[in-house]
Design an enzyme around this catalytic site. Structure first.
Site, PDB file in Angstrom:
ATOM      1  N   GLY A  94      11.898 -22.612   9.228  1.00 59.65           N
ATOM      2  CA  GLY A  94      10.746 -22.076   9.940  1.00 59.65           C
ATOM      3  C   GLY A  94      10.027 -23.165  10.711  1.00 59.65           C
ATOM      4  N   SER A  95       9.048 -22.753  11.517  1.00 60.93           N
ATOM      5  CA  SER A  95       8.278 -23.721  12.296  1.00 60.93           C
ATOM      6  C   SER A  95       6.915 -23.129  12.651  1.00 60.93           C
ATOM      7  CB  SER A  95       9.021 -24.118  13.572  1.00 60.93           C
ATOM      8  OG  SER A  95       9.220 -22.990  14.411  1.00 60.93           O
ATOM      9  N   GLY A  96       5.974 -24.023  12.971  1.00 63.34           N
ATOM     10  CA  GLY A  96       4.642 -23.606  13.381  1.00 63.34           C
ATOM     11  C   GLY A  96       4.162 -24.460  14.529  1.00 63.34           C
ATOM     12  N   ASN A  97       2.882 -24.343  14.870  1.00 65.51           N
ATOM     13  CA  ASN A  97       2.338 -25.114  15.990  1.00 65.51           C
ATOM     14  C   ASN A  97       2.383 -26.614  15.733  1.00 65.51           C
ATOM     15  OD1 ASN A  97       1.729 -22.796  17.444  1.00 65.51           O
ATOM     16  ND2 ASN A  97      -0.289 -22.585  16.496  1.00 65.51           N
ATOM     17  N   PHE A  98       2.083 -27.007  14.503  1.00 62.74           N
ATOM     18  CA  PHE A  98       2.024 -28.434  14.181  1.00 62.74           C
ATOM     19  C   PHE A  98       3.045 -28.837  13.126  1.00 62.74           C
ATOM     20  CE2 PHE A  98      -2.311 -27.080  15.340  1.00 62.74           C
ATOM     21  CZ  PHE A  98      -2.543 -27.907  16.430  1.00 62.74           C
ATOM     22  N   SER A  99       3.903 -27.930  12.717  1.00 64.88           N
ATOM     23  CA  SER A  99       4.764 -28.228  11.575  1.00 64.88           C
ATOM     24  C   SER A  99       6.126 -27.564  11.701  1.00 64.88           C
ATOM     25  CB  SER A  99       4.092 -27.744  10.284  1.00 64.88           C
ATOM     26  OG  SER A  99       3.961 -26.321  10.303  1.00 64.88           O
ATOM     27  N   ASP A 130      -6.137 -15.455   9.246  1.00 64.83           N
ATOM     28  CA  ASP A 130      -4.870 -15.381   9.992  1.00 64.83           C
ATOM     29  C   ASP A 130      -3.921 -14.387   9.323  1.00 64.83           C
ATOM     30  OD1 ASP A 130      -3.101 -15.936  12.040  1.00 64.83           O
ATOM     31  OD2 ASP A 130      -2.271 -17.727  11.090  1.00 64.83           O
ATOM     32  N   VAL A 158       9.266 -26.172   8.756  1.00 65.89           N
ATOM     33  CA  VAL A 158       9.487 -25.900   7.337  1.00 65.89           C
ATOM     34  C   VAL A 158      10.976 -26.021   7.046  1.00 65.89           C
ATOM     35  CG1 VAL A 158       9.174 -24.266   5.450  1.00 65.89           C
ATOM     36  CG2 VAL A 158       7.520 -24.333   7.332  1.00 65.89           C
TER      37      VAL A 158
END
Length: 424
Positions: A67-72, A182, A74
């Site tokens: 997975g991934s996010g705006n700042f990270s 969120d 996974v």
């Protein structure tokens, strides 16, 4: 020669000089799993290479990205001692501005202060010179958004089971003065076929009281409450409640109630509050959605009213919530004789087999979530409790055994109007 990052046998923290703190181990002596692992992290060339390349972090063997996010991003990982799967949320320090650092600090603090069967647990925080790693439970069955997007809407019964768990988690957060901010299908993760956990507290905020005014626009626009689009201050709990209403609509219909190709059009649709519920949605479920998706936050259903609504009355969801003190391994040593429960006694025995002694536990005090001993302990405690059904799915019995809920049945045939919502 560049110094290597190695690990001390006694402190289990990063050290530049392995030999200065690690005793020479007699080759004829039988090594415990912990002694064997720490020796490998000091001397084994392959392990040292994996540590240098980021394929190992502390006691975790890092695998592929999930997975991934705006700042990270996974990644999947395995604990080298316990063999359990975990999720590593990886953040590059250089990419974090002051605001992002503040949010991350808040996220960690809020996760440390919560412990609920339907919240994704934080096991440990590992920090290196360039990165920060959040060690989380691995939810191997994907997220709610992916499930609905690929397989379609949920049945009425499955929606009850999933929504009841989300409601339980959010209610617990609000009782501890923490607002999620969120809530969306992507942040509801499946740990089994029907058991879910609320995740990603990156935008969460602790408030002094639930009526405290906030002023930061947070979350995903399709789930944003009308007051967020008005560029004014707002109260936290009704914002989470609105997002739960959008989430419930998505679960039972497979679509979002407010859709548009631009944020401006979406804003207009949300402020108008016009949506259409398909006829196949059951009447009690429609009643919940209509009670939530009210433009005026003061008129929305409160969480307690959702718990007692007709649609959720048959759902039995009673999980004991252990005290936060039990998340600290020192509890195993300082509890009065006979006060440890069966799960804690089992974890204590496993720790001894792994070679984690009282000395290790005492030496790692003061580090809290940043201790590898805490990480091992929390992973084992979660595994043992889960194996005994501590996170079993809710049941739909049709019989309400809770006296508080029974008292609500008397009002089913009455119409009561309040400032918060309408129950009929």
């Amino acid at each position: 020669m560049p110094s290597r990052t190695t690990h001390s046998l006694y402190t289990l923290t990063d050290s530049s000089e392995c030999g200065s703190e690690t005793e020479e181990v007699d080759p004829s002596k039988h090594l415990t799993p912990l002694e064997k692992l720490t020796a490998e992290m000091c001397k084994n060339e392959n392990v040292l290479k994996e540590l240098a390349l980021g394929r190992r972090v502390s006691f975790y063997k890092v695998r592929g990205q999930i997975g991934s996010g705006n700042f990270s991003k996974v990644k999947l990982a395995f604990h080298a001692l316990t063999k359990d799967k975990v999720a590593l949320k990886i953040l590059e320090k250089r990419r974090l501005d002051l605001q992002a650092q503040k949010m991350l600090s808040r996220e960690i603090a809020n996760m440390e202060s919560l412990y609920h069967p339907n919240l994704l647990p934080l096991y440990e925080v590992v920090e290196t010179q360039s990165r920060l790693y959040l060690v989380l439970e691995f939810a191997g069955d994907g997220d709610l958004h992916t499930r609905i997007s690929t397989a379609g809407k949920l049945s009425d019964q499955e929606s009850k089971i999933v929504f009841a768990q989300i409601l339980s988690a959010v209610k617990y957060m609000h009782e501890n003065n923490i607002i999620h901010r969120d809530m969306k299908a992507e942040n509801v993760l499946y740990t089994s076929k029907t058991c879910v956990k609320v995740a990603d507290l990156g935008f969460s905020r602790r408030v002094n009281n639930l009526n405290q005014a906030l002023d930061t626009f947070c979350g995903s626009p399709p789930y944003a409450a009308p007051e967020l689009f008005k560029d004014d201050s707002y109260i936290g709990p009704p914002v989470d409640v609105w997002a739960m209403g959008v989430l419930l609509f998505f679960m039972v219909t497979g679509t979002l109630p407010f859709r548009a190709d631009t944020v401006a059009k979406l804003r207009r649709a949300v402020l108008e509050g016009a949506y259409v519920l398909p006829p196949w949605v059951s009447a009690p479920c429609q009643q919940v959605i209509r009670g939530i998706l009210k433009p005026d936050p003061s008129e929305r259903c409160a969480l307690d009213q959702m718990v007692g609504c007709e649609w959720l009355l048959p759902v039995e969801l009673f999980h004991p919530i252990p005290h936060l003190q039990q998340l600290n391994p020192i509890h195993l040593l300082e509890a009065d004789p006979g006060k440890l429960d069966r799960d804690q006694e089992e974890v204590k025995a496993i720790l001894e087999k792994l070679g984690i002694t009282q000395e290790h536990i005492y030496n790692n005090q003061g580090k809290s979530i940043r201790s590898p001993i805490t990480g091992v302990y929390r992973i084992l405690l979660h595994r043992v409790r889960k194996s005994r059904g501590a996170e079993s799915e809710p049941t739909i019995s049709g019989v309400v055994k809770d006296p508080k809920r029974d008292s609500l049945r008397a009002y089913r045939n009455l119409r009561h109007t309040s400032k918060l919502c309408v129950i009929s």
